[in-house]
Design an enzyme around this catalytic site. Structure first.
Site, PDB file in Angstrom:
ATOM      1  N   ILE A 120       0.832  -1.207   0.000  1.00  0.00           N
ATOM      2  CA  ILE A 120       0.000   0.000   0.000  1.00  0.00           C
ATOM      3  C   ILE A 120       0.864   1.254   0.000  1.00  0.00           C
ATOM      4  CG2 ILE A 120      -1.759   1.303   1.261  1.00  0.00           C
ATOM      5  CD1 ILE A 120      -2.840  -1.354   2.328  1.00  0.00           C
ATOM      6  N   ILE A 122      10.894   1.124  12.463  1.00  0.00           N
ATOM      7  CA  ILE A 122      10.150   2.046  13.333  1.00  0.00           C
ATOM      8  C   ILE A 122      10.251   1.659  14.810  1.00  0.00           C
ATOM      9  CG2 ILE A 122       8.542   2.750  11.527  1.00  0.00           C
ATOM     10  CD1 ILE A 122       6.444   0.888  12.904  1.00  0.00           C
ATOM     11  N   ALA A 137       3.726  -1.751   9.470  1.00  0.00           N
ATOM     12  CA  ALA A 137       2.961  -2.549  10.441  1.00  0.00           C
ATOM     13  C   ALA A 137       3.239  -4.032  10.261  1.00  0.00           C
ATOM     14  CB  ALA A 137       1.468  -2.293  10.274  1.00  0.00           C
ATOM     15  N   TYR A 156      -4.035  -8.968  16.130  1.00  0.00           N
ATOM     16  CA  TYR A 156      -3.821  -7.963  15.084  1.00  0.00           C
ATOM     17  C   TYR A 156      -4.863  -6.857  15.187  1.00  0.00           C
ATOM     18  CZ  TYR A 156      -4.080  -5.766  10.497  1.00  0.00           C
ATOM     19  OH  TYR A 156      -4.151  -4.842   9.500  1.00  0.00           O
TER      20      TYR A 156
END
Length: 318
Positions: free
Chosen positions: A12, A52, A75, A141
Site C-alpha cells: 500500500i 520504526i 505494520a 492484530y
C-alpha cells in the site's frame, strides 16, 4: 508538501508514494524491508532503511527530513502471525506507532494519517459496519491496530497534531506479496499462474469488502487537506464471497483449476462490509474501480511479470 511514508516500500505504501509523487509532493520513505521491497520505491523518493521499532534510527531520519505530514503504513499485518507471536505484533504495531508519534511531537509534524483496519470491529453485529460499530477484535492484530488509535487521539489533544484514521476493508492490487503480507487475491493469482489449485479456508461463503489499492491511495491523497481528526472507513460497501472471487479470477485468468477447501482458520471473520459515507462526506472520496476492473488490472500486472520471468528462465536454459 514534504511527506514521510513509513512502510513505503510495501504494497500500500509504495502505491501511495507513486500517486503523491505524481501530484508533485516531496516524498521520504522509511522501511526496514522485512516485507517491503527496494524495487517498489519510487526513484523520485528519498529512501531510508529504518525500523520504526528503533527510536534512535527513526529520530535521525526526522532530524534530517523534518516532514510536514506522516503517513504511517509500517505494520505487522498478518492475523495468523499476531496469534502466534503477539509480542512481536504489539512491538511493531503499538510501540512502533508510539515512536512515530514521539517524532511527530518533537519535530512539529502537522498531521499523521494512520491506516487502522476493519479487524478492529471483530464479527459484525450489523452490516454494513459503520465507524460507531462496537470495537471487539477477535485477533491480536485487530487489537494492535486499534490501540494506536487511542494514542493518536491523545497526542492530538495534548500536542495539537491533526490526524485522519482510516479503517481499511480488504485492500488488494499490484505489488501485494502473496508470500509476505498475503492478501487472498494475490495468493490466488500466484496459485493460478503456477497452475496450482488455490486453497479456500472454510466453505467459501464468507464475505469480504475488497477495495482496490488505487482507490485507497486516492483517499490518502485527499486526507492531506481533508478529514482532520476524523475516523473513516475506506471500502466499497459491498460484500463478495470468496467463492465469487475465485470464480471471477478463474475466468479472468482463463483457468480450469478447482479450489481446495480446508478447515476455517482461527481469527477469520465470517462476513464483512464497511459503510463508507464518512469518507464521502469528509474526504470527498469515492471508489473509482469496481471489483472486476481492479481484479483485471491486478491479474494482468502479475501475469506480465510471470511471463517475463518464464521467458528469462527459458533463455537461461537455452
Amino acid at each position: 508538501m514534504k511527506i514521510l511514508i513509513t512502510g513505503g516500500a510495501g504494497f500500500i505504501g509504495s502505491n501511495i508514494a507513486d500517486l503523491l509523487i505524481e501530484e508533485n509532493h516531496e516524498i521520504v520513505i522509511v522501511d526496514n524491508l522485512s516485507q517491503g521491497k527496494r524495487e517498489n520505491v519510487n526513484e523520485n523518493a528519498r529512501f531510508y532503511k529504518c525500523d520504526i521499532v528503533n527510536a534512535e534510527e527513526l529520530e535521525l531520519v526526522f532530524t534530517i527530513e523534518k516532514p510536514e505530514i506522516v503517513i504511517h503504513n509500517a505494520a505487522q499485518i498478518d492475523v495468523q502471525t499476531s496469534l502466534k507471536k503477539p509480542s512481536l505484533d504489539a512491538e511493531v504495531n503499538i510501540k512502533g506507532t508510539i515512536n512515530i508519534l514521539e517524532c511527530c511531537r518533537k519535530f512539529g509534524v502537522r498531521k499523521i494519517i494512520y491506516p487502522s483496519s476493519a479487524a478492529v470491529y471483530g464479527n459484525p453485529k450489523y452490516l454494513p459496519v459503520d465507524e460507531e460499530h462496537p470495537i471487539n477484535p477477535i485477533s491480536f492484530y485487530g487489537t494492535s491496530k486499534h490501540t494506536p488509535e487511542h494514542y493518536i487521539k491523545t497526542y492530538s489533544r495534548l500536542y495539537d497534531i491533526k490526524y485522519t484514521i482510516f479503517r481499511y476493508a480488504n485492500v488488494y492490487g499490484i505489488r501485494q506479496d502473496p508470500k509476505g503480507e498475503g492478501g487472498v487475491i494475490s495468493i490466488f493469482i500466484d496459485k493460478f499462474l503456477e497452475n496450482k489449485s488455490p486453497i479456500i479456508f472454510g466453505d467459501g461463503n464468507q464475505t469480504r469488502d475488497f477495495v482496490y489499492v488505487k482507490d485507497v491511495s486516492k483517499a490518502n491523497l485527499l486526507a492531506l487537506t481533508n478529514g482532520d481528526n476524523k475516523i473513516c472507513n475506506i471500502s466499497t460497501q459491498k460484500q463478495n464471497s470468496i467463492n465469487e472471487l475465485f470464480a471471477t479470477m478463474k475466468d479472468l485468468l482463463n483457468s480450469n483449476l478447482e479450489a481446495i477447501y480446508k478447515q476455517e482458520r482461527n481469527g477469520d471473520i465470517k462476513e464483512s462490509s464497511l459503510k463508507n459515507e464518512k469518507a464521502h462526506k469528509f474526504l470527498k472520496w469515492n471508489t473509482e474501480y469496481s471489483l472486476k476492473e481492479g481484479l483485471k488490472e491486478t491479474c494482468m500486472y502479475y501475469k506480465e511479470i510471470y511471463d517475463v520471468k518464464n521467458e528469462v528462465a527459458v533463455g537461461i536454459h537455452d
